[in-house]
Design an enzyme around this catalytic site. Structure first.
Site, PDB file in Angstrom:
ATOM      1  N   ALA A  39       0.859  -1.181   0.000  1.00 25.24           N
ATOM      2  CA  ALA A  39       0.000   0.000   0.000  1.00 25.24           C
ATOM      3  C   ALA A  39       0.894   1.230   0.000  1.00 25.24           C
ATOM      4  O   ALA A  39       2.011   1.198   0.523  1.00 25.24           O
ATOM      5  CB  ALA A  39      -0.920   0.005   1.215  1.00 25.24           C
ATOM      6  N   SER A  40       0.402   2.308  -0.594  1.00 23.59           N
ATOM      7  CA  SER A  40       1.236   3.497  -0.754  1.00 23.59           C
ATOM      8  C   SER A  40       1.388   4.304   0.527  1.00 23.59           C
ATOM      9  O   SER A  40       2.397   4.975   0.730  1.00 23.59           O
ATOM     10  CB  SER A  40       0.663   4.403  -1.856  1.00 23.59           C
ATOM     11  N   THR A  41       0.383   4.272   1.389  1.00 26.61           N
ATOM     12  CA  THR A  41       0.429   5.062   2.620  1.00 26.61           C
ATOM     13  C   THR A  41      -0.007   4.203   3.799  1.00 26.61           C
ATOM     14  O   THR A  41      -0.663   3.159   3.626  1.00 26.61           O
ATOM     15  CB  THR A  41      -0.498   6.295   2.540  1.00 26.61           C
ATOM     16  N   GLN A  44      -3.775   3.446   4.066  1.00 24.99           N
ATOM     17  CA  GLN A  44      -4.402   2.476   3.176  1.00 24.99           C
ATOM     18  C   GLN A  44      -4.315   1.067   3.763  1.00 24.99           C
ATOM     19  O   GLN A  44      -3.312   0.699   4.365  1.00 24.99           O
ATOM     20  CB  GLN A  44      -3.742   2.510   1.798  1.00 24.99           C
ATOM     21  N   GLU A 236      -2.320   6.550  -9.167  1.00 20.98           N
ATOM     22  CA  GLU A 236      -2.609   5.273  -8.512  1.00 20.98           C
ATOM     23  C   GLU A 236      -3.753   5.416  -7.528  1.00 20.98           C
ATOM     24  O   GLU A 236      -4.653   4.586  -7.472  1.00 20.98           O
ATOM     25  CB  GLU A 236      -1.357   4.779  -7.790  1.00 20.98           C
TER      26      GLU A 236
END
Length: 239
Positions: A39-41, A44, A236
């Site tokens: 996950a990007s962060t 998330q 994204e």
């Protein structure tokens, strides 16, 4: 004490195939699937990806919450390292992810696929445009090359739009003028190969403008990659 065997029993064993223990199975017939989720962060959730991988029967899963801006993804590196180690023992290995975007986009994904191909490691995507299992010598690499071309075209169009907007406002482009799509493509490829910013800068050449023929500074490379990653992350999160 002497052990006696009857002729009939001995003949019977000679004419039958005894079952082979599981441990004696050919290593070449083994197939190991290793999962990866990202996950990007930190906000998330990984639940959807992890549930998908577990439902697909994946037992060993590496996961991390890390931005696409990160130059190094430790858990992905660990997954690939394990895959290489297992492949070296003779077993077939496949890296499995929920969707190809979890590995990267465009050039970055193509660069990773090239590394996996060189090691004989397969790829499997559980959903998305590239859904399915892909042999290292299969057509997926042609698809990834096409995605890379699309990504370069997108970057070129966005760069030209930015330049045109700046000219219309009467502003100079400044340091960005040393960057073109070829330089960006090469910088992304080198980053995927774990080169440092200084090493990347040393391998790039400015192809236009007053600084033509010179090398960009590491700071310029950092801005270049950061701008690209920010655009990729926005795209994204919007998908």
């Amino acid at each position: 004490m002497t052990t006696h065997e009857t002729p009939g029993a001995a003949a019977g064993f000679q004419g039958e195939l005894l079952p082979r223990p599981a441990a004696a199975a050919d290593e070449s017939s083994a197939h190991v699937r290793i999962g990866y989720a990202r996950a990007s962060t930190v906000r998330q959730s990984l639940d959807t990806q992890l549930d998908s991988l577990r439902a697909a029967g994946i037992g060993r899963i590496f996961s991390e919450k890390i931005s696409t801006r990160a130059l190094v993804r430790p858990e992905l590196d660990r997954a690939v390292a394990l895959a290489r180690e297992i492949r070296g023992s003779g077993a077939a290995v496949t890296l499995v992810v929920h969707e190809h975007k979890r590995l990267g986009r465009g050039i970055e994904l193509a660069a990773l696929a090239e590394q996996l191909k060189a090691a004989g490691i397969g790829l499997e995507f559980l959903t998305g445009e590239l859904q399915g299992s892909h042999d290292p010598s299969g057509v997926v690499f042609t698809v990834l090359a096409a995605l890379s071309a699309m990504e370069r075209e997108y970057i070129r169009d966005r760069t030209l739009e930015g330049h045109e907007s700046a000219r219309q406002r009467g502003k100079s482009i400044g340091g960005v003028s040393v960057v073109d799509e070829t330089m960006l493509s090469m910088a992304l490829h080198l980053r995927a190969s774990d080169y440092s910013l200084r090493d990347i800068a040393a391998r790039l050449v400015i192809t236009s403008g007053k600084k033509k023929g010179q090398r960009p500074s590491p700071a310029t490379v950092l801005r270049l990659l950061r701008d690209y990653d920010q655009r990729a992350e926005v795209a994204e999160n919007a998908s």
